[in-house]
Design a protein around this motif. Sequence first.
Motif, mmCIF file in Angstrom:
data_model
loop_
_atom_site.group_PDB
_atom_site.id
_atom_site.type_symbol
_atom_site.label_atom_id
_atom_site.label_comp_id
_atom_site.label_asym_id
_atom_site.label_seq_id
_atom_site.Cartn_x
_atom_site.Cartn_y
_atom_site.Cartn_z
ATOM 1 N N VAL A 1 -7.719 -3.029 0.864
ATOM 2 C CA VAL A 1 -6.707 -2.669 1.456
ATOM 3 C C VAL A 1 -7.075 -2.335 3.077
ATOM 4 N N GLY A 2 -6.392 -2.981 4.041
ATOM 5 C CA GLY A 2 -7.063 -2.548 5.229
ATOM 6 C C GLY A 2 -6.741 -3.862 6.083
ATOM 7 N N GLY A 3 -5.758 -3.996 7.013
ATOM 8 C CA GLY A 3 -5.365 -4.965 8.035
ATOM 9 C C GLY A 3 -5.293 -6.390 7.359
ATOM 10 N N ASN B 1 -4.631 9.149 -4.906
ATOM 11 C CA ASN B 1 -5.125 9.049 -3.364
ATOM 12 C C ASN B 1 -6.076 10.267 -3.337
ATOM 13 N N ALA C 1 0.809 -1.199 0.214
ATOM 14 C CA ALA C 1 -0.028 0.076 0.006
ATOM 15 C C ALA C 1 0.838 1.211 0.093
ATOM 16 N N ALA C 2 0.359 2.257 -0.394
ATOM 17 C CA ALA C 2 0.936 3.541 -0.470
ATOM 18 C C ALA C 2 1.449 3.872 0.911
ATOM 19 N N GLY C 3 2.678 4.677 1.012
ATOM 20 C CA GLY C 3 3.137 5.270 2.363
ATOM 21 C C GLY C 3 4.157 4.708 2.958
ATOM 22 N N GLY D 1 -0.434 -2.661 3.873
ATOM 23 C CA GLY D 1 0.279 -1.586 4.248
ATOM 24 C C GLY D 1 1.108 -1.674 5.553
ATOM 25 N N THR D 2 0.274 -1.598 6.995
ATOM 26 C CA THR D 2 0.840 -1.818 8.089
ATOM 27 C C THR D 2 1.871 -2.903 8.120
ATOM 28 N N SER E 1 2.600 8.238 -1.108
ATOM 29 C CA SER E 1 1.985 9.223 -2.187
ATOM 30 C C SER E 1 3.146 10.457 -2.366
ATOM 31 N N LYS F 1 -7.920 6.116 -5.023
ATOM 32 C CA LYS F 1 -8.101 5.489 -3.614
ATOM 33 C C LYS F 1 -8.889 6.435 -2.705
ATOM 34 N N CYS G 1 -9.412 0.525 1.379
ATOM 35 C CA CYS G 1 -9.530 1.775 1.689
ATOM 36 C C CYS G 1 -8.257 2.551 2.340
ATOM 37 N N ASN G 2 -8.252 3.747 2.372
ATOM 38 C CA ASN G 2 -7.096 4.338 3.243
ATOM 39 C C ASN G 2 -7.636 4.277 4.676
ATOM 40 N N ALA H 1 -5.146 2.097 11.158
ATOM 41 C CA ALA H 1 -5.073 1.333 10.083
ATOM 42 C C ALA H 1 -4.798 -0.233 10.662
ATOM 43 N N GLY H 2 -4.123 -1.039 9.869
ATOM 44 C CA GLY H 2 -3.665 -2.583 10.543
ATOM 45 C C GLY H 2 -4.995 -3.311 10.831
ATOM 46 N N ASN I 1 -1.491 6.444 12.363
ATOM 47 C CA ASN I 1 -0.278 7.228 11.861
ATOM 48 C C ASN I 1 -0.944 8.610 11.435
HETATM 49 C C1 LIG Z 1 2.560 4.694 8.162
HETATM 50 C C2 LIG Z 1 1.532 4.974 7.128
HETATM 51 C C3 LIG Z 1 1.627 5.758 6.022
HETATM 52 C C4 LIG Z 1 0.714 5.930 4.999
HETATM 53 N N1 LIG Z 1 0.820 6.652 3.804
HETATM 54 C C5 LIG Z 1 -0.032 6.906 2.911
HETATM 55 C C6 LIG Z 1 0.169 7.356 1.725
HETATM 56 O O1 LIG Z 1 1.280 8.188 1.674
HETATM 57 N N2 LIG Z 1 -0.741 7.514 0.660
HETATM 58 C C7 LIG Z 1 -1.963 6.540 0.753
HETATM 59 O O2 LIG Z 1 -2.594 6.586 -0.049
HETATM 60 N N3 LIG Z 1 -2.028 5.916 1.842
HETATM 61 C C8 LIG Z 1 -1.232 5.980 2.813
HETATM 62 N N4 LIG Z 1 -1.471 5.237 4.041
HETATM 63 C C9 LIG Z 1 -2.460 4.238 4.047
HETATM 64 C C10 LIG Z 1 -2.039 2.704 3.541
HETATM 65 O O3 LIG Z 1 -1.636 2.923 2.194
HETATM 66 C C11 LIG Z 1 -3.288 1.897 3.562
HETATM 67 O O4 LIG Z 1 -4.423 2.316 2.942
HETATM 68 C C12 LIG Z 1 -3.905 1.702 5.212
HETATM 69 O O5 LIG Z 1 -2.670 1.904 6.166
HETATM 70 C C13 LIG Z 1 -4.643 0.644 5.283
HETATM 71 O O6 LIG Z 1 -3.882 -0.444 5.041
HETATM 72 P P1 LIG Z 1 -3.361 -1.281 6.286
HETATM 73 O O7 LIG Z 1 -4.300 -1.752 7.208
HETATM 74 O O8 LIG Z 1 -2.804 -2.591 5.452
HETATM 75 O O9 LIG Z 1 -2.128 -0.623 6.869
HETATM 76 C C14 LIG Z 1 -0.563 5.078 5.015
HETATM 77 C C15 LIG Z 1 -0.442 4.353 6.104
HETATM 78 C C16 LIG Z 1 0.145 4.335 7.119
HETATM 79 C C17 LIG Z 1 0.180 3.097 8.261
#
Ligand SMILES: Cc1cc2nc3c(=O)[nH]c(=O)nc-3n(C[C@H](O)[C@H](O)[C@H](O)COP(=O)(O)O)c2cc1C
Length: 289
Positions: free
Chosen positions: A244-246, A119, A11-13, A267-268, A37, A161, A189-190, A215-216, A61
Motif C-alpha cells: 500500500v502506498g501510491g 495499525n 486502505a484504512a482511514g 488509500g489516497t 482505524s 500494518k 506501508c502507512n 502518502a499518494g 494528512n
Molecule cells: C486521509 C488519510 C487518512 C488515513 N488514516 C489512516 C488510518 O486511520 N489508519 C491507517 O492505518 N492508515 C491510515 N492512513 C494511511 C493509509 O491507509 C495508507 O497506508 C497510506 O495513505 C498509503 O497509501 P496511499 O498512498 O494509497 O494513500 C490514512 C491516509 C490518509 C491519506
Amino acid sequence: MDWSSFSIGNAAGFIKGPGQQFNDALRSAATYITIGSLTINQRDGNPGSVYQFFDDGTSVNALGLPNPGIDAIRHEAENMAEQAQGAGKHIRWSLAGFSVDEYVQLSEALFEHGRLELNLGCPNVWGDSGQKPIAAFDLDLMKAIITEVSRRMPGLFFDIKVSPYSDPSMIQRIADLVRDTQVLNIVTCNTFPNAIAYKDCKRALQTPNGYGGMAGNGLFPIALGQVAQFAEALGDEGPGIIGVGGINSGERVRAMNDAGATGIQIGTAFGEHGAGIFSDVLQELAAVT
Ligand SMILES: Cc1cc2nc3c(=O)[nH]c(=O)nc-3n(C[C@H](O)[C@H](O)[C@H](O)COP(=O)(O)O)c2cc1C
C-alpha cells in the motif's frame, strides 16, 4: 499469474462505519472493505486543516484517527459483516490501540466479524506530552502487542500494518519477529511520518509544526521498495505482504505483485476518486498482465 487469490481493498482511514462510502465499497470491485482505524474511545481527530492533496497525486494528512469508537461500531459489526458477505467480500477491521491491552480489547471486540489489521504505524496523534510514539518503530512494543493478542486469541491469525522504514535492518528484524507467529500478513506501508505540506508559502496543516503523514504518488517508490525488502527478508515461508502506498493504476498493482505482494490496498486514490478506482485499476491490470 493467477490473480484470483490476490486481494484488493481500500486502505484504512477512509471508511469509519456504515454510510455512503461503505455502500459504494460494497458495490465496488474490491475484494474486501477496510473499516477504521478504530480506537477504544470515540475521537474527533485533529482540528483545523489536516489534509492536503497536491496536483502530482501526493497527499499529506494528519487526520489523527477520527472514528466513532469501538462501542458504536461493535453494534453494527455483525450487520456490516453480513452485508459484505452478501456482496462477496469481507470486512477488515483496522484497529489502533494506545497500549498493548487496548489492542487486545479492540481485537476481542471484532475478531468474529472479519479480519483484523493492527495499525502500528499512525504518526498523527499528539497528546499532552507531545507526539505519541509510533509502535512500528519500537520492536519490543510490537512484540508485546503480537504476543498478547495471540495469547488471548489462540488460533486467530491477524495482520499488522507498519510504517515505511528507511533502515533496512529494521525490515529484517521485523521479518524475524513475525516469522512463525499468528501474523498472517504484513501491510506495508502507512504514511511516511512528519512530512510538511507547503502550499501558498506556508505550512498547510494546522498540526504542531505542520507535520503530517505523506502518502499518494510520492510514496509509491518507497512502498514498492518496502514490499520487495519484506519479501526478501521473509522468504517463501513467511507471512504474506500487502502493498500500500501510491497505488493508482494497474501497472502499479502489477509492480507490487512482481515485488512479492499477495494483495494491495488503495488509500489516497480511493479518497480522491471513490470506489470506482478498484474497477479502473483491475481493467488496467488486465492490459498489463
Ligand atoms: C486521509 C488519510 C487518512 C488515513 N488514516 C489512516 C488510518 O486511520 N489508519 C491507517 O492505518 N492508515 C491510515 N492512513 C494511511 C493509509 O491507509 C495508507 O497506508 C497510506 O495513505 C498509503 O497509501 P496511499 O498512498 O494509497 O494513500 C490514512 C491516509 C490518509 C491519506
